[in-house]
Structure formats: C-alpha cells, structure tokens
Write an enzyme that holds these catalytic residues in place. Structure first.
Site, PDB file in Angstrom:
ATOM      1  N   LYS A  12       0.677  -1.189   0.030  1.00  0.00           N
ATOM      2  CA  LYS A  12      -0.283  -0.049  -0.007  1.00  0.00           C
ATOM      3  C   LYS A  12       0.823   1.300   0.000  1.00  0.00           C
ATOM      4  O   LYS A  12       2.253   1.233   0.115  1.00  0.00           O
ATOM      5  CB  LYS A  12      -0.841  -0.009   1.169  1.00  0.00           C
ATOM      6  CG  LYS A  12      -1.995  -0.955   1.220  1.00  0.00           C
ATOM      7  CD  LYS A  12      -2.766  -1.104   2.591  1.00  0.00           C
ATOM      8  CE  LYS A  12      -3.953  -2.223   2.380  1.00  0.00           C
ATOM      9  NZ  LYS A  12      -4.783  -2.095   3.556  1.00  0.00           N
ATOM     10  N   TYR A  52     -12.899  -3.021  -3.128  1.00  0.00           N
ATOM     11  CA  TYR A  52     -13.191  -2.993  -1.520  1.00  0.00           C
ATOM     12  C   TYR A  52     -14.726  -2.839  -1.507  1.00  0.00           C
ATOM     13  O   TYR A  52     -15.391  -2.156  -0.562  1.00  0.00           O
ATOM     14  CB  TYR A  52     -12.432  -1.794  -0.844  1.00  0.00           C
ATOM     15  CG  TYR A  52     -11.056  -1.967  -0.293  1.00  0.00           C
ATOM     16  CD1 TYR A  52     -10.530  -3.173   0.103  1.00  0.00           C
ATOM     17  CD2 TYR A  52      -9.962  -0.988  -0.553  1.00  0.00           C
ATOM     18  CE1 TYR A  52      -9.250  -3.147   0.777  1.00  0.00           C
ATOM     19  CE2 TYR A  52      -8.653  -1.160  -0.310  1.00  0.00           C
ATOM     20  CZ  TYR A  52      -8.435  -2.378   0.266  1.00  0.00           C
ATOM     21  OH  TYR A  52      -7.119  -2.521   0.890  1.00  0.00           O
ATOM     22  N   PHE A  60     -15.607   5.178   6.420  1.00  0.00           N
ATOM     23  CA  PHE A  60     -14.123   5.192   5.982  1.00  0.00           C
ATOM     24  C   PHE A  60     -13.731   5.067   4.699  1.00  0.00           C
ATOM     25  O   PHE A  60     -12.688   5.227   3.962  1.00  0.00           O
ATOM     26  CB  PHE A  60     -13.226   4.749   7.071  1.00  0.00           C
ATOM     27  CG  PHE A  60     -13.420   3.064   6.857  1.00  0.00           C
ATOM     28  CD1 PHE A  60     -12.797   2.368   5.886  1.00  0.00           C
ATOM     29  CD2 PHE A  60     -14.164   2.413   7.991  1.00  0.00           C
ATOM     30  CE1 PHE A  60     -12.816   0.947   6.003  1.00  0.00           C
ATOM     31  CE2 PHE A  60     -14.264   1.077   8.075  1.00  0.00           C
ATOM     32  CZ  PHE A  60     -13.647   0.184   6.944  1.00  0.00           C
ATOM     33  N   ARG A  88      -1.840 -14.369   4.855  1.00  0.00           N
ATOM     34  CA  ARG A  88      -2.650 -13.537   5.957  1.00  0.00           C
ATOM     35  C   ARG A  88      -1.992 -13.652   7.439  1.00  0.00           C
ATOM     36  O   ARG A  88      -2.146 -12.902   8.138  1.00  0.00           O
ATOM     37  CB  ARG A  88      -3.978 -14.139   6.014  1.00  0.00           C
ATOM     38  CG  ARG A  88      -4.884 -14.057   4.857  1.00  0.00           C
ATOM     39  CD  ARG A  88      -5.304 -12.319   4.689  1.00  0.00           C
ATOM     40  NE  ARG A  88      -6.192 -12.098   5.746  1.00  0.00           N
ATOM     41  CZ  ARG A  88      -6.933 -10.987   5.595  1.00  0.00           C
ATOM     42  NH1 ARG A  88      -6.836 -10.016   4.751  1.00  0.00           N
ATOM     43  NH2 ARG A  88      -7.891 -10.602   6.615  1.00  0.00           N
ATOM     44  N   THR A  94      -5.919  -6.678  10.766  1.00  0.00           N
ATOM     45  CA  THR A  94      -6.303  -5.350  10.048  1.00  0.00           C
ATOM     46  C   THR A  94      -5.737  -4.457  10.838  1.00  0.00           C
ATOM     47  O   THR A  94      -5.077  -3.390  10.337  1.00  0.00           O
ATOM     48  CB  THR A  94      -7.817  -5.317   9.877  1.00  0.00           C
ATOM     49  OG1 THR A  94      -8.470  -6.562   9.014  1.00  0.00           O
ATOM     50  CG2 THR A  94      -8.250  -4.028   9.101  1.00  0.00           C
ATOM     51  N   ARG A 105       2.191  -6.109   9.640  1.00  0.00           N
ATOM     52  CA  ARG A 105       1.500  -4.927  10.140  1.00  0.00           C
ATOM     53  C   ARG A 105       1.745  -4.520  11.647  1.00  0.00           C
ATOM     54  O   ARG A 105       1.876  -3.440  11.856  1.00  0.00           O
ATOM     55  CB  ARG A 105      -0.126  -5.499  10.160  1.00  0.00           C
ATOM     56  CG  ARG A 105      -0.533  -5.179   8.693  1.00  0.00           C
ATOM     57  CD  ARG A 105      -1.991  -5.757   8.697  1.00  0.00           C
ATOM     58  NE  ARG A 105      -2.646  -5.453   7.256  1.00  0.00           N
ATOM     59  CZ  ARG A 105      -3.816  -5.854   6.992  1.00  0.00           C
ATOM     60  NH1 ARG A 105      -4.388  -6.648   7.563  1.00  0.00           N
ATOM     61  NH2 ARG A 105      -4.373  -5.578   5.727  1.00  0.00           N
ATOM     62  N   ASN A 115      -1.746   0.281   6.977  1.00  0.00           N
ATOM     63  CA  ASN A 115      -1.451  -0.774   7.549  1.00  0.00           C
ATOM     64  C   ASN A 115      -0.601  -1.832   6.602  1.00  0.00           C
ATOM     65  O   ASN A 115      -0.430  -3.160   6.540  1.00  0.00           O
ATOM     66  CB  ASN A 115      -2.598  -1.773   7.993  1.00  0.00           C
ATOM     67  CG  ASN A 115      -3.746  -2.089   7.086  1.00  0.00           C
ATOM     68  OD1 ASN A 115      -3.364  -1.924   5.654  1.00  0.00           O
ATOM     69  ND2 ASN A 115      -4.721  -2.693   7.598  1.00  0.00           N
ATOM     70  N   HIS A 118      -2.350  -5.567   1.668  1.00  0.00           N
ATOM     71  CA  HIS A 118      -3.559  -6.215   1.414  1.00  0.00           C
ATOM     72  C   HIS A 118      -3.057  -7.381   1.028  1.00  0.00           C
ATOM     73  O   HIS A 118      -2.005  -7.674   0.468  1.00  0.00           O
ATOM     74  CB  HIS A 118      -4.283  -5.504   0.254  1.00  0.00           C
ATOM     75  CG  HIS A 118      -5.404  -6.340  -0.171  1.00  0.00           C
ATOM     76  ND1 HIS A 118      -6.501  -6.539   0.390  1.00  0.00           N
ATOM     77  CD2 HIS A 118      -5.343  -7.523  -1.204  1.00  0.00           C
ATOM     78  CE1 HIS A 118      -7.201  -7.576  -0.323  1.00  0.00           C
ATOM     79  NE2 HIS A 118      -6.647  -7.830  -1.026  1.00  0.00           N
ATOM     80  N   GLU A 129      -8.922 -11.673  -7.049  1.00  0.00           N
ATOM     81  CA  GLU A 129      -8.126 -10.566  -7.406  1.00  0.00           C
ATOM     82  C   GLU A 129      -6.742 -10.569  -8.023  1.00  0.00           C
ATOM     83  O   GLU A 129      -6.410  -9.655  -8.709  1.00  0.00           O
ATOM     84  CB  GLU A 129      -7.506 -10.482  -5.543  1.00  0.00           C
ATOM     85  CG  GLU A 129      -8.921 -10.159  -4.836  1.00  0.00           C
ATOM     86  CD  GLU A 129      -8.583  -9.955  -3.172  1.00  0.00           C
ATOM     87  OE1 GLU A 129      -7.483 -10.181  -2.757  1.00  0.00           O
ATOM     88  OE2 GLU A 129      -9.329  -9.448  -2.633  1.00  0.00           O
TER      89      GLU A 129
HETATM   90  N1  UDP Z   1      -9.848  -0.361   6.872  1.00  0.00           N
HETATM   91  C1  UDP Z   1      -9.827   1.197   7.636  1.00  0.00           C
HETATM   92  N2  UDP Z   1     -10.738   1.228   8.712  1.00  0.00           N
HETATM   93  C2  UDP Z   1     -11.371   0.307   9.371  1.00  0.00           C
HETATM   94  C3  UDP Z   1     -11.301  -1.072   8.815  1.00  0.00           C
HETATM   95  C4  UDP Z   1     -10.475  -1.231   7.398  1.00  0.00           C
HETATM   96  O1  UDP Z   1      -9.177   1.967   7.100  1.00  0.00           O
HETATM   97  O2  UDP Z   1     -12.057   0.423  10.248  1.00  0.00           O
HETATM   98  C5  UDP Z   1      -8.927  -0.331   5.776  1.00  0.00           C
HETATM   99  C6  UDP Z   1      -7.617  -1.049   6.173  1.00  0.00           C
HETATM  100  O3  UDP Z   1      -6.666  -0.355   5.243  1.00  0.00           O
HETATM  101  C7  UDP Z   1      -7.891  -2.332   5.639  1.00  0.00           C
HETATM  102  C8  UDP Z   1      -8.687  -2.375   4.585  1.00  0.00           C
HETATM  103  O4  UDP Z   1      -9.555  -1.028   4.884  1.00  0.00           O
HETATM  104  O5  UDP Z   1      -6.759  -3.106   5.448  1.00  0.00           O
HETATM  105  C9  UDP Z   1      -9.651  -3.248   4.190  1.00  0.00           C
HETATM  106  O6  UDP Z   1     -10.297  -3.938   5.144  1.00  0.00           O
HETATM  107  P1  UDP Z   1     -10.547  -5.298   5.686  1.00  0.00           P
HETATM  108  O7  UDP Z   1     -11.500  -5.456   6.428  1.00  0.00           O
HETATM  109  O8  UDP Z   1     -11.027  -6.220   4.462  1.00  0.00           O
HETATM  110  O9  UDP Z   1      -9.335  -5.614   6.113  1.00  0.00           O
HETATM  111  P2  UDP Z   1      -7.993  -6.611   5.707  1.00  0.00           P
HETATM  112  O10 UDP Z   1      -8.503  -7.658   4.869  1.00  0.00           O
HETATM  113  O11 UDP Z   1      -7.169  -5.744   4.898  1.00  0.00           O
HETATM  114  O12 UDP Z   1      -7.347  -7.145   7.002  1.00  0.00           O
HETATM  115 MG    MG Z   2      -9.906  -7.713   3.410  1.00  0.00          MG
END
Ligand code: UDP
Ligand code: MG
Length: 155
Positions: A12, A52, A60, A88, A94, A105, A115, A118, A129
């Site tokens: 990112k 997304y 957000f 993962r 997250t 992270r 963070n 992805h 994806e």
């Molecule tokens: N994100 C954010 N605020 C939140 C939750 C998620 O800005 O409260 C952003 C963060 O960069 C995250 C991305 O949205 O990595 C995608 O969210 P997801 O729940 O899919 O989490 P991930 O799969 O990336 O762990």
């Molecule tokens: Mg995700």
C-alpha cells in the site's frame, strides 16, 4: 492436506512513502513463498470500488480510496503451500496495534488504513483478485531449485 495456492498481495501507499517495499517483499521471500508476478500500478476508483466492495457502506470508504490512490502501489502474486492463509498469517490482523508481534502489520505499522499491505482472505477472493490486477501472461509458473523444500515433501 496442504494445497499449493496462489494469492494476491498489494503493498500500500504508506509502505511506498515510508520506503519499506523491500522489507515487505523479503518477509514473503524468506518464508519460502514463490514470487509469480510483480508490478507497480496506480489504482483508480473503479478498480478500488470493486476491490473494496465489501466496505462500500462504511464511513471510512472515501478516505480508504483516497489513501490507496496517493501513490502507485506494488501488486504481487505469491505461491506456496496454503498460500492464502500463510500470507494472511504473515501479514497480521487489520488493526496493526492489536496484530500479533512478528507480523508485517504489527512490526511495521500503527494505524488504518495505513497498515502496509493487502492480502486475499480466501481462495475464491485470491482467484478474483489475481485476475483483477494481472493478465494471465503476467503470472509466471516456473521451477526453482528450492521448490523441494517449500513444496511437496519438504526433503
Ligand atoms: N480499513 C480502515 N478502517 C477500518 C477497517 C479497515 O481504514 O476500520 C482499511 C484498512 O486499510 C484495511 C482495508 O480497509 O486493510 C480493508 O479492510 P478489511 O476489513 O478487508 O481488512 P483486511 O482484509 O485488509 O485485513
Ligand atoms: Mg480484506
């Protein structure tokens, strides 16, 4: 039984800004995941809204899109045994402040959306994806001398 899988990772804009791209890539390489594809690209709103889509109603969401378009990102495809869950696990949860120590992270970031990475969260998501970010001819299947350690019987 472990499966050989491919998964998608995006590095990112915060990692690009903070000059940590190499630090991210090395974690996957040293684990034994095979680099099958890699490129830098600038994401647009259409791609990000698809990527997304599950977060479209979240407050957000607009700032997440702005963040993801701040700089180009690095996209890559990694292959390995149970690569989706393995990647993962290396990436961590997250919220970087509660992610397990030792994950990318937790070790390298403090906040959302910044963070670092992805990673696809299921085999189905990984297939979709990879197709979203790469043409089939950009994803390479090749043999490496180390395959015997990282794939198959491990001997
Ligand atoms: N994100 C954010 N605020 C939140 C939750 C998620 O800005 O409260 C952003 C963060 O960069 C995250 C991305 O949205 O990595 C995608 O969210 P997801 O729940 O899919 O989490 P991930 O799969 O990336 O762990
Ligand atoms: Mg995700």
């Amino acid at each position: 039984m472990a499966d050989i899988q491919k998964t998608l990772v995006l590095i990112k804009p915060d990692a690009i800004q903070r000059e940590l791209v190499g630090r991210v890539v090395v974690r996957f390489e040293e684990k034994g995941l095979k680099l099958c594809a890699m490129k830098m690209t600038h994401l647009d709103e259409v791609t990000l809204t698809e990527h997304y889509g599950h977060l479209k109603e979240k407050p957000f969401f607009p700032s997440l899109l702005q963040f993801m378009m701040q700089t180009p990102i690095v996209a890559m495809v990694l292959e390995g045994l149970d690569a989706v869950d393995t990647v993962r696990a290396i990436v961590g949860s997250t919220n970087p402040r509660v992610a397990d120590a030792g994950t990318i992270r937790a070790d390298l970031s403090m906040n959302v959306p910044s963070n670092m990475v992805h990673a696809s969260d299921s085999v189905e998501a990984a297939v979709a994806e990879i197709n979203r970010f790469f043409k089939p001819e950009e994803v390479f299947n090749y043999e490496k001398f180390t395959d015997k350690y990282h794939f198959g019987e491990g001997i």
